[in-house]
Motif scaffolding. Structure first.
Motif, PDB file in Angstrom:
ATOM      1  N   TYR A 112      58.540 -47.802   7.350  1.00 19.47           N
ATOM      2  CA  TYR A 112      57.265 -48.382   7.808  1.00 19.47           C
ATOM      3  C   TYR A 112      57.440 -49.327   8.996  1.00 19.47           C
ATOM      4  N   GLU A 153      48.563 -46.940   2.628  1.00 19.53           N
ATOM      5  CA  GLU A 153      48.383 -46.864   4.084  1.00 19.53           C
ATOM      6  C   GLU A 153      47.369 -45.778   4.446  1.00 19.53           C
ATOM      7  N   MET A 157      44.635 -49.200   3.813  1.00 21.85           N
ATOM      8  CA  MET A 157      45.126 -50.509   3.343  1.00 21.85           C
ATOM      9  C   MET A 157      44.178 -51.246   2.395  1.00 21.85           C
ATOM     10  N   ARG A 160      46.504 -54.635   0.614  1.00 21.59           N
ATOM     11  CA  ARG A 160      47.442 -55.117   1.631  1.00 21.59           C
ATOM     12  C   ARG A 160      48.660 -55.823   1.021  1.00 21.59           C
ATOM     13  N   PHE A 163      51.023 -53.408  -0.522  1.00 21.00           N
ATOM     14  CA  PHE A 163      51.720 -52.669   0.536  1.00 21.00           C
ATOM     15  C   PHE A 163      52.857 -53.514   1.122  1.00 21.00           C
TER      16      PHE A 163
END
Ligand code: UCC
Ligand code: FAD
Length: 583
Positions: A112, A153, A157, A160, A163
């Motif tokens: 990422y 993603e 998102m 968030r 993630f």
């Protein structure tokens, strides 16, 4: 006199010969193809140094941790000393250390951060490939963690913080994720088998009630799972349209579970390092992540990632066993010479090597395509190929891994069967690769799904791509026999797919597995040929392509010619299977 020549007391003599054992050395330095591949595509000094150093960590530390996880499998503590239900999954210290190392080395994060742009997935997966065979299946939670990040993603998102944790390099922030899809009625047939319901709460959250039949790495911090939202009457919608995707934390901050009862840990053939559980969800607090009714389509992004991990890990398992086998062949002497000097033994190892190389190139190609798609640089053909090749690569490399690892064990003779060599666990762990994340047949049907949904565009992309690679390889005369076999196979496959359009769906389904194998073999051939035309390619690279193309590259056509996909033959297949079984 007797006592004089034989001491009264002596250690029993057990002979003087002890076989030297095969030793693992730096897996990056030993891997000619990985190094060549990276030099060809991402010739960045700092990347090579990073992989070299990581690889040192793999063989100096990770290898021992992986072994410790195998020897100290997780246990479930159901109750505390005072009889309170606690449902604690206790893993060994090495499992925790692998988690920390995975975070620190950015094994998920690298995908990422995109430091190497389009090539970031290749970089990340090269690390995974080095890590996997030593890491005692810690790749399993990493695959699901990466898959969960990908889903979040791709949904824009909605979570968030999760993630950020899933993709963190900070071990104290790093989260892993589970993937709870399978229920008792169905792991393949998820939409037919999911009984879990989701009840909406006043605060907009949900409570889940159901039973998840296989949940790997249940020690994860969070999970993605599927459930059917009930309406005000408590009714649900059957089938795919009734399934929605949820996200939940598994454990509460005090260590208790979030409305989950761990029924038991599974007793498994392999993957013993990984805690796989049966879970009763009894009011698990969860958050809706997808649109209602878009559960399967939304979790498909996770499936893409975990299937790619499966592919990379299959290739890595083959690489590891071939390295160990060749090492051993330099140390074991039989019939008066080392194994390496027995031509028949070398032929066997060479065949393993060819399989491993083909698997490696296909794995990396799928990672390359994924990286390009994620960076927005994939063209239409590349996106179509990613969709088609993901199931093809997963199903084919898993089968290769079982065969190659099994052959590898045999190359050690009886020692290959001995637990304390560590070799048998490689075979146990390879066997799961063709079962989880979609069995061979289910993925073959996914190949058909990808063809059907794209109205054949994925196949067109395949044909154009292979043809271009073959054309470009014509500059190399030594490759001619391979190009000729591949060209013939490709034309035969094209004819088959053209006639397939007019066939009934049932007969198409019967051809799904052979079709997928044909796609895999032809594409692997094209990649081997392509690699062999690189300006720094060696004779060995050319030789690999030639050997690969020795086999039937298009079994779907030979089986079709034998009538295998006709309904009459399918009827006979069933009769043969049930021969002797009285109704
Ligand atoms: O096994 C597991 C192990 C966890 C451990 C992690 C290890 C990782 C590797 C580590 C290496 C060492 S977790 C459970 C895995 N379970 C599966 O793989 C399920 C297998 N079954 C299938 O794949 C089936 O084909 C299903 C469940 C996807 C079929 O479901 P449906 O609902 O019958 O399928 P539909 O109706 O055809 O598809 C529903 C939607 C469609 O989208 P829309 O609605 O837009 O038309 C499909 O196009 O989902 C979409 N879809 C896909 N999209 C279905 N499959 C895919 C796909 N592969 N890619 C994109
Ligand atoms: P079934 O679907 O009953 O399949 C039985 C056989 O039928 C298979 O050979 C299959 O190929 C064949 N078959 C099925 N459908 C068709 C068809 N349409 N046409 C032709 N043949 C067909 N699941 C999770 O959700 N999360 C996990 O973390 C997880 N971890 C796992 C860990 C381990 C060690 C194992 C072994 C499994 C795990 N699973 C997990 C479950 C796994 O994904 C399923 O077992 C797998 O997808 C197969 O589903 P099933 O067991 O229901 O088999």
């Amino acid at each position: 006199t007797h006592a004089h020549t034989h001491p009264l007391f002596s250690r029993s003599a057990i002979g003087t010969f002890f076989q030297e054992q095969p030793l693992l050395t730096n897996p990056f330095t030993q891997d000619a193809l990985l190094q060549a591949y990276l030099r060809r595509h991402i010739p960045v000094q700092e990347l090579e140094v990073d992989l070299q150093q990581f690889s040192e960590c793999v063989f100096s530390e990770v290898e021992a941790l992986g072994r410790e996880c195998e020897l100290h499998p997780p246990v479930l503590q159901r109750y505390d000393a005072w009889g309170r239900r606690v449902d604690r999954i206790i893993t060994c210290g090495a499992w925790g250390r692998l988690r920390a190392l995975a975070a620190q080395h950015g094994l998920v994060a690298a995908g990422y951060e995109r430091t190497y742009g389009d090539w970031s997935r290749v970089y990340q997966m090269s690390k995974m490939y080095l890590f996997a065979p030593s890491a005692g299946l810690y790749t399993c939670p990493l695959a699901m963690t990466d898959g969960a990040a990908k889903v979040i993603e791709s949904l824009g998102m909605p979570a968030r913080e999760a993630f950020d944790r899933l993709t963190s390099r900070d071990e104290s922030r790093f989260w892993t994720s589970g993937q709870w899809m399978t229920e008792r009625r169905g792991g393949s047939d998820v939409s037919g088998g999911t009984e879990t319901v989701a009840r909406r709460q006043q605060d907009g959250g949900f409570k889940l009630y159901g039973f998840k039949w296989f949940t790997s790495a249940t020690d994860a911090d969070m999970t993605l799972t599927l459930a059917r939202i009930t309406d005000e009457h408590g009714h649900t919608t059957p089938g795919t349209r009734g399934l929605s995707l949820f996200m939940a934390q598994v454990w509460s901050p005090d260590g208790s579970t979030n409305g989950v009862e761990v029924q038991r840990l599974k007793e498994k053939l392999g993957t013993r390092q990984v805690p796989t559980a049966e879970l009763l969800l009894d009011g698990m607090n969860a958050r809706l992540l997808s649109e209602e009714g878009r559960g399967v389509a939304s979790i498909a992004n996770m499936l893409t990632i975990t299937r790619i991990y499966n592919t990379v890990c299959a290739a890595a398992a083959m690489r590891r066993i071939t390295h160990l086998s060749r090492e051993y062949a330099c140390k074991r002497s039989v019939f008066g010479k080392l194994l390496k000097d027995h031509r028949l033994h070398m032929q066997t190892l060479c065949r393993m090597e060819v399989e491993s190389r083909a698997a490696f190139l296909l794995s990396m190609e799928v990672c390359r395509l994924l990286g390009r798609e994620e960076c927005g640089s994939a063209n239409e053909r590349e996106s179509l190929l990613l969709r088609l090749l993901t199931p093809v690569a997963k199903l084919y490399t898993a089968k290769q891994a079982v065969c190659v690892v099994s052959e590898g064990l045999e190359s050690f003779g009886g020692q290959g069967y001995m637990e304390d060599t560590g070799l048998p666990s490689m075979l146990r762990d390879a066997q799961v690769l063709s079962i989880w994340e979609g069995t061979t047949n289910v993925l073959s049907l996914d190949v058909l799904r990808s063809i059907g949904k794209s109205s054949g565009s994925v196949l067109q992309a395949f044909f154009i791509d292979v043809r271009e690679r073959l054309l470009a390889a014509e500059v190399c005369p030594a490759l001619r026999p391979a190009l000729s076999s591949l060209g013939t196979a490709l034309s035969a496959l094209l004819r088959f797919t053209e006639t397939a359009e007019s066939r009934p769906a049932e007969t198409l389904e019967l051809s799904a597995r052979d079709l997928s194998y044909s796609l895999a073999r032809i594409y692997m051939g094209a990649l081997l040929v392509d690699h062999a035309t690189w300006k720094h390619a060696t004779q060995t690279d050319v030789y690999t392509a030639l050997r690969w193309c020795d086999q039937d590259l298009c079994p779907v056509v030979s089986r079709d010619a034998a009538g295998c996909f006709e309904l009459q033959m399918a009827e006979m297949d069933t009769q043969l299977v049930y021969d002797g079984l009285k109704p």
